[in-house]
Design an enzyme around this catalytic site. Sequence first.
Site, PDB file in Angstrom:
ATOM      1  N   TYR A 138       1.011  -1.225   0.076  1.00  0.00           N
ATOM      2  CA  TYR A 138      -0.040  -0.056   0.044  1.00  0.00           C
ATOM      3  C   TYR A 138       0.806   1.329  -0.163  1.00  0.00           C
ATOM      4  CZ  TYR A 138      -4.029  -2.896   0.671  1.00  0.00           C
ATOM      5  OH  TYR A 138      -5.000  -3.923   0.343  1.00  0.00           O
ATOM      6  N   LYS A 195       2.433 -15.534   3.657  1.00  0.00           N
ATOM      7  CA  LYS A 195       2.786 -16.620   2.325  1.00  0.00           C
ATOM      8  C   LYS A 195       4.103 -16.731   2.313  1.00  0.00           C
ATOM      9  CE  LYS A 195       1.037 -18.730  -1.148  1.00  0.00           C
ATOM     10  NZ  LYS A 195       0.612 -20.125  -0.983  1.00  0.00           N
ATOM     11  N   ASP A 228      -3.770 -18.796   2.019  1.00  0.00           N
ATOM     12  CA  ASP A 228      -4.829 -19.437   1.326  1.00  0.00           C
ATOM     13  C   ASP A 228      -5.416 -20.576   2.162  1.00  0.00           C
ATOM     14  OD1 ASP A 228      -2.069 -20.665   1.492  1.00  0.00           O
ATOM     15  OD2 ASP A 228      -2.106 -21.368  -0.689  1.00  0.00           O
ATOM     16  N   ASP A 252      -6.552  -6.852   4.490  1.00  0.00           N
ATOM     17  CA  ASP A 252      -7.602  -6.270   3.621  1.00  0.00           C
ATOM     18  C   ASP A 252      -8.565  -7.435   3.165  1.00  0.00           C
ATOM     19  OD1 ASP A 252      -9.136  -4.645   2.263  1.00  0.00           O
ATOM     20  OD2 ASP A 252      -7.564  -3.966   0.839  1.00  0.00           O
ATOM     21  N   ASP A 256     -12.602  -8.771   4.429  1.00  0.00           N
ATOM     22  CA  ASP A 256     -13.797  -8.885   3.757  1.00  0.00           C
ATOM     23  C   ASP A 256     -14.416 -10.256   3.740  1.00  0.00           C
ATOM     24  OD1 ASP A 256     -13.433  -6.273   2.839  1.00  0.00           O
ATOM     25  OD2 ASP A 256     -14.191  -6.780   0.817  1.00  0.00           O
TER      26      ASP A 256
HETATM   27  P1  ATP Z   1     -13.498  -0.115  -1.033  1.00  0.00           P
HETATM   28  O1  ATP Z   1     -12.508  -0.542  -1.838  1.00  0.00           O
HETATM   29  O2  ATP Z   1     -13.521   1.494  -0.746  1.00  0.00           O
HETATM   30  O3  ATP Z   1     -13.235  -0.967   0.353  1.00  0.00           O
HETATM   31  P2  ATP Z   1     -15.356  -1.762  -2.279  1.00  0.00           P
HETATM   32  O4  ATP Z   1     -15.314  -1.701  -3.758  1.00  0.00           O
HETATM   33  O5  ATP Z   1     -14.267  -2.974  -1.646  1.00  0.00           O
HETATM   34  O6  ATP Z   1     -14.843  -0.407  -1.701  1.00  0.00           O
HETATM   35  P3  ATP Z   1     -17.730  -1.381  -0.943  1.00  0.00           P
HETATM   36  O7  ATP Z   1     -18.047  -0.099  -1.373  1.00  0.00           O
HETATM   37  O8  ATP Z   1     -17.442  -1.396   0.606  1.00  0.00           O
HETATM   38  O9  ATP Z   1     -16.659  -2.174  -1.669  1.00  0.00           O
HETATM   39  O10 ATP Z   1     -19.153  -2.265  -1.035  1.00  0.00           O
HETATM   40  C1  ATP Z   1     -19.196  -3.330  -1.964  1.00  0.00           C
HETATM   41  C2  ATP Z   1     -20.625  -3.772  -2.324  1.00  0.00           C
HETATM   42  O11 ATP Z   1     -20.932  -4.340  -0.770  1.00  0.00           O
HETATM   43  C3  ATP Z   1     -21.586  -2.595  -2.288  1.00  0.00           C
HETATM   44  O12 ATP Z   1     -21.898  -2.055  -3.697  1.00  0.00           O
HETATM   45  C4  ATP Z   1     -23.002  -3.019  -1.463  1.00  0.00           C
HETATM   46  O13 ATP Z   1     -23.587  -3.980  -2.479  1.00  0.00           O
HETATM   47  C5  ATP Z   1     -22.244  -3.808  -0.367  1.00  0.00           C
HETATM   48  N1  ATP Z   1     -22.057  -3.054   0.706  1.00  0.00           N
HETATM   49  C6  ATP Z   1     -21.102  -2.354   1.301  1.00  0.00           C
HETATM   50  N2  ATP Z   1     -21.324  -1.663   2.528  1.00  0.00           N
HETATM   51  C7  ATP Z   1     -22.587  -1.931   2.719  1.00  0.00           C
HETATM   52  C8  ATP Z   1     -23.226  -1.401   3.686  1.00  0.00           C
HETATM   53  N3  ATP Z   1     -22.951  -0.637   4.764  1.00  0.00           N
HETATM   54  N4  ATP Z   1     -24.994  -1.949   3.604  1.00  0.00           N
HETATM   55  C9  ATP Z   1     -25.264  -2.572   2.474  1.00  0.00           C
HETATM   56  N5  ATP Z   1     -24.387  -2.855   1.572  1.00  0.00           N
HETATM   57  C10 ATP Z   1     -23.107  -2.617   1.759  1.00  0.00           C
END
Ligand code: ATP
Length: 357
Positions: A138, A195, A228, A252, A256
């Site tokens: 990053y 890794k 993994d 990160d 998720d």
């Molecule tokens: P970043 O790269 O900024 O972390 P990202 O592209 O990984 O963003 P997010 O913007 O966090 O992704 O969200 C991806 C998808 O997850 C969104 O389009 C939505 O569908 C769902 N999502 C994320 N946060 C929420 C929330 N608070 N409530 C409902 N759905 C959400």
Amino acid sequence: MSPTQSKKRIAVIAGDGIGQEVIPQALKVIRATGADLEITEFDWGADRYLRDGMTVPPDGFAMLARDFDAILAGAFGDPRVKTNIHAKEILLGMRFRMDLYANVRPVRLLDASLCPLKGIEPKDVDFVVIRENTEGVYTDAGGVFKPGTPDEIAIQEDINTRKGVERIIRYAFDYCEQHKKLDGSPRRRVLMCDKSNAMTHAGGLWQRVFKEVSAEFPQIETQHMYVDALCMQMVRDPRSFDVIVTNNMFGDIITDLAAGLQGGLGMAASGNIHPGQTSMFEPVHGSAPPIAGKNLANPFGAILTSAMMLAHLGLTKEAENIEAAVLQAVRQKKTTQDIGGSLGTREAADNIVSLVK
Ligand code: ATP
């Protein structure tokens, strides 16, 4: 922050997209707890950048560190800013320039209905990921040679310093020692995720430092997994996880995945912490452009994040009050659609406000 000063000064940067929706809701909730707070809002984000080109004022980070006890941030990222430069300067700026080296991401399942795995109960998912927050890939070190040609070479460097690796691993052991699980039982184990079989240079450093630091904590069990294998285990059976420490990128990604265990990105909270200095708290989710402005976003991630911030500031009762209210709302299905309810962002938060009061 002086330990004798009671009023806590909070800087709020709602940012972009759903950040602008969920952060005002989180503010309503923390105000409802009656906590003695002085809240100052900043308009840093895409709108401001598009208006006058400013991302962070020249004195911005020093001002945050000097004048505030904590920062509550929303999300940064807007399709109108193709380079995402404002997000980089604001969010990565806070993490890097304020040296918020520990990204702490608790993973807790509040209700079995939120977990996509069969037979998993709330007691089975209560772990925390400690992500290194200031180094790794990053830092954007590297470069592109002969761009746009068939001979193009792109190099992305993974920076791992002895100091950075040591302090995050030590933070994970300290965290394990000092924090209990939700049911009151002690935390017992730190798992390092890397890794090192493929990334031998950086992995070797992490391996050596993990061994050395763990020797200072003989009462804490240690474990190691390749990233993994850890991903597979997380969806097969998350019960064994306790404290996980890892680098910036793996942290990160696995958080998720871990958010999926607790009901999705809308439920996940995080803190960006440098012990003893002004730290920043933000929901794990991003700005979610597809759902922004529609009153659809789940505010619970931001609300739980604000509880985490209050707990960090020593306002434990207020934090527990918020967490209990969110738990009750989830059980009663008074939630947004992403986790099975039918309420909008504002209505779901209004219910938390009334439960908190
Ligand atoms: P970043 O790269 O900024 O972390 P990202 O592209 O990984 O963003 P997010 O913007 O966090 O992704 O969200 C991806 C998808 O997850 C969104 O389009 C939505 O569908 C769902 N999502 C994320 N946060 C929420 C929330 N608070 N409530 C409902 N759905 C959400």
